[in-house]
Design an enzyme around this catalytic site. Structure first.
Site, PDB file in Angstrom:
ATOM      1  N   GLU A   1      -9.284  -5.559  -4.427  1.00  0.00           N
ATOM      2  CA  GLU A   1      -8.579  -4.407  -3.462  1.00  0.00           C
ATOM      3  C   GLU A   1      -9.866  -3.443  -3.139  1.00  0.00           C
ATOM      4  OE1 GLU A   1      -5.542  -3.707  -2.684  1.00  0.00           O
ATOM      5  OE2 GLU A   1      -4.451  -4.724  -4.071  1.00  0.00           O
TER       6      GLU A   1
ATOM      7  N   SER B   1       0.817  -1.252   0.026  1.00  0.00           N
ATOM      8  CA  SER B   1      -0.075   0.075  -0.056  1.00  0.00           C
ATOM      9  C   SER B   1       0.860   1.165  -0.064  1.00  0.00           C
ATOM     10  CB  SER B   1      -1.133   0.298   1.312  1.00  0.00           C
ATOM     11  OG  SER B   1      -2.086   0.939   1.320  1.00  0.00           O
TER      12      SER B   1
ATOM     13  N   HIS C   1      -7.960  -5.272  -0.270  1.00  0.00           N
ATOM     14  CA  HIS C   1      -6.675  -4.489   0.209  1.00  0.00           C
ATOM     15  C   HIS C   1      -6.109  -4.933   1.435  1.00  0.00           C
ATOM     16  CE1 HIS C   1      -4.003  -1.287  -0.408  1.00  0.00           C
ATOM     17  NE2 HIS C   1      -4.075  -0.831   0.833  1.00  0.00           N
TER      18      HIS C   1
END
Length: 517
Positions: free
Chosen positions: A332, A211, A436
């Site tokens: 995600e 990330s 995610h």
């Protein structure tokens, strides 16, 4: 033979001679948990098969006049420094770090190294940059012992300045907008200088992150200051080719934009009209700074550390030529979509156009998104999640992969375990699939606690650790113990289903999104 090798050979020979000639009692040996570094001795903790050394300073505390200053060298210490507990996380609101943190003395790192006799050759090193929107997170949240022991590597997790303390930009302030990135480079310099004392190979360093940490790796690929500091790169869910108009994927902004944001921030904390704005800002309590800062931060480009936008640098081939392993997760966007639905914004055929206009604001974008991702019933959350994930992660990752592959060896994956263990409590409004950050428990014990995995998920975790650490060792993730990963394909990672695929771009509507960059 090179001069370095000659000197090394002479040093080994001299050591052997001195050992043979020594006739008195042997000097006392240090316990295996004590390591001598150039800055002093550290004492870590012995575990079953590995050792940890936590809270080692890699730069001076950025406090007082050093708040919003480039990182300075740490001061050596005398005696033995305790490294058995993690140091304070960098200042951040409560969340991943229970209760948050207001301690600015936070430029520390943690080392996990396999136990046992010193290896015949130094071990590869993986330096991990945590995610959290450049606003939250801590290196100590990532227990890396499975990666270190199974992969026979040394893992370093890093804390770096976050939020306004890490990315404030202001006129006349050297390092504007990039202090957190400068901290990461300082940690990499520490690794080059000192990781040999922990059995690591200072000449085989992989920079990895997820990330915001993955995007940080992109930034370091494009930064002149990172030249020679790492030899490979792993980018998880942090595509290098995002843009500031997308609300979820990390990106950088021009220095002028960052300075305007910094001026607004100074005004919010009562320093906007001060005679010396920076002196005023350096007196503001950390808690007040945290209350005033934005939820996510963006580094500034057009700066000495980051001369250009990393997206542009990657596009034109102006980046450090190191092999890259890059990927994203199948779903995600579902975590964000679920949070928005739970906040009272259901996605239905009636509400979807307005929601699309809010999150995909380009002219004509909302109507096109609604046509590409139609919502036919009252449960449109997964459709919204798919649009977020495709626009901000899957397709930018695919584009980054193509751009990198033109210059360096690149491997791309997609994590696709639709039953990945949840990272947050509570019941989501719809199944999240592989959202995610869901790949992280397969590589680390987050918060020091392993997630409950099925036997098949444990096998997937072992495969991923083998791939990641083999890449760190040889620049090729393939190993005899895992399915073959050919170049120029996407390796789909799911329990009992680790297979290469060429359909990822079509599945994620990339032809549509590539026309809307």
């Amino acid at each position: 033979m090179t001069t370095h090798r000659v000197l090394t050979a002479l040093g080994c020979a001299l050591t052997a001679v001195l050992a043979t000639a020594w006739s008195g009692p042997l000097p006392p040996t240090r316990p295996a948990t004590e390591v001598v570094t150039p800055n002093g001795v550290v004492r870590g903790t012995a575990h079953d098969g590995y050792r940890t050394f936590e809270g080692i300073p890699y730069a001076a505390p950025p406090v007082g006049r050093l708040r919003w200053a480039p990182p300075r060298r740490t001061t050596p210490w005398s005696g033995v420094r305790d490294a058995t507990e993690p140091a304070s996380a960098c200042p951040q609101p409560a969340g991943e770090v229970p209760g948050g943190s207001t301690d600015e003395d936070c430029l520390h790192l943690n080392v996990t190294t396999p136990d046992g006799a010193a290896p015949a050759r130094p071990r590869p090193v993986i330096v991990w940059l945590h995610g959290g929107g450049l606003t939250t997170g801590a290196g100590s949240s990532y227990d890396a012992h499975r990666m270190a022991t199974r992969g026979d590597v040394v893992v370093v997790t890093v804390d770096y300045r976050l939020g306004a303390l890490g990315f404030l930009a202001h006129g006349g302030l050297p390092g504007s907008g990039t202090f957190g990135l400068a901290d990461q480079q300082a940690a990499l310099r520490w690794v080059r200088a000192e990781i040999g004392a922990f059995g690591g190979d200072a000449h085989n360093v992989t920079l990895a992150g997820e990330s915001a940490g993955g995007y940080s790796v992109c930034a370091q690929l494009a930064s002149p200051g990172a030249t020679g500091l790492f030899d490979r790169a792993i980018i998880e869910s942090g595509p290098c080719t995002g843009s500031p108009d997308r609300p979820f994927a990390p990106s950088s902004v021009p220095l002028s934009t960052a300075r305007a944001t910094g001026s607004d921030f100074a005004a919010k904390v009562g320093c906007g009209s001060a005679h010396d704005v920076l002196a005023c800002l350096r007196r503001v309590p950390v808690s007040r700074l945290l209350a005033a800062q934005d939820t996510d931060q963006q580094p500034a480009h057009s700066t000495p550390l980051l001369p250009g936008d990393p997206a542009t640098a990657i596009a034109v081939g102006r980046f450090h030529r190191v092999p890259v392993l890059i990927g994203s997760n199948h779903d995600e966007g579902n975590g964000w979509a679920a949070g928005i639905v739970q906040a009272g914004y259901p996605v239905t055929p009636d509400t979807w156009p307005d929601i699309a206009a809010t999150f995909f604001p380009a002219p004509g974008g909302a109507q096109a998104v609604v046509r590409e991702y139609p919502v036919h019933d009252t449960d449109g959350g997964p459709v919204f999640g798919a649009a977020i994930g495709d626009a901000d992660f899957a397709c930018p990752t695919a584009r980054t992969d193509v751009l990198l592959t033109a210059h360096v060896p690149t491997w791309r994956y997609e994590f696709a375990d639709e039953h990945a263990p949840p990272l947050t409590p509570g019941t989501p409004p719809f199944p999240l699939g592989a959202p995610h950050a869901s790949e992280l428990p397969y590589l680390f014990d987050l918060g020091g606690r392993p997630r409950d995995l099925t036997a098949a998920q444990h096998r997937l975790a072992d495969t991923m650790v083998d791939n990641w650490t083999r890449f760190a060792r040889t620049a090729d993730p393939n190993s005899p113990s895992s399915p073959h990963w050919p170049r120029h394909t996407v390796l789909s990672l799911a329990p009992d289903h680790v297979v290469p695929t060429r359909t990822a771009q079509a599945r994620h509507h990339c032809a549509f999104w590539n026309t809307r960059r």
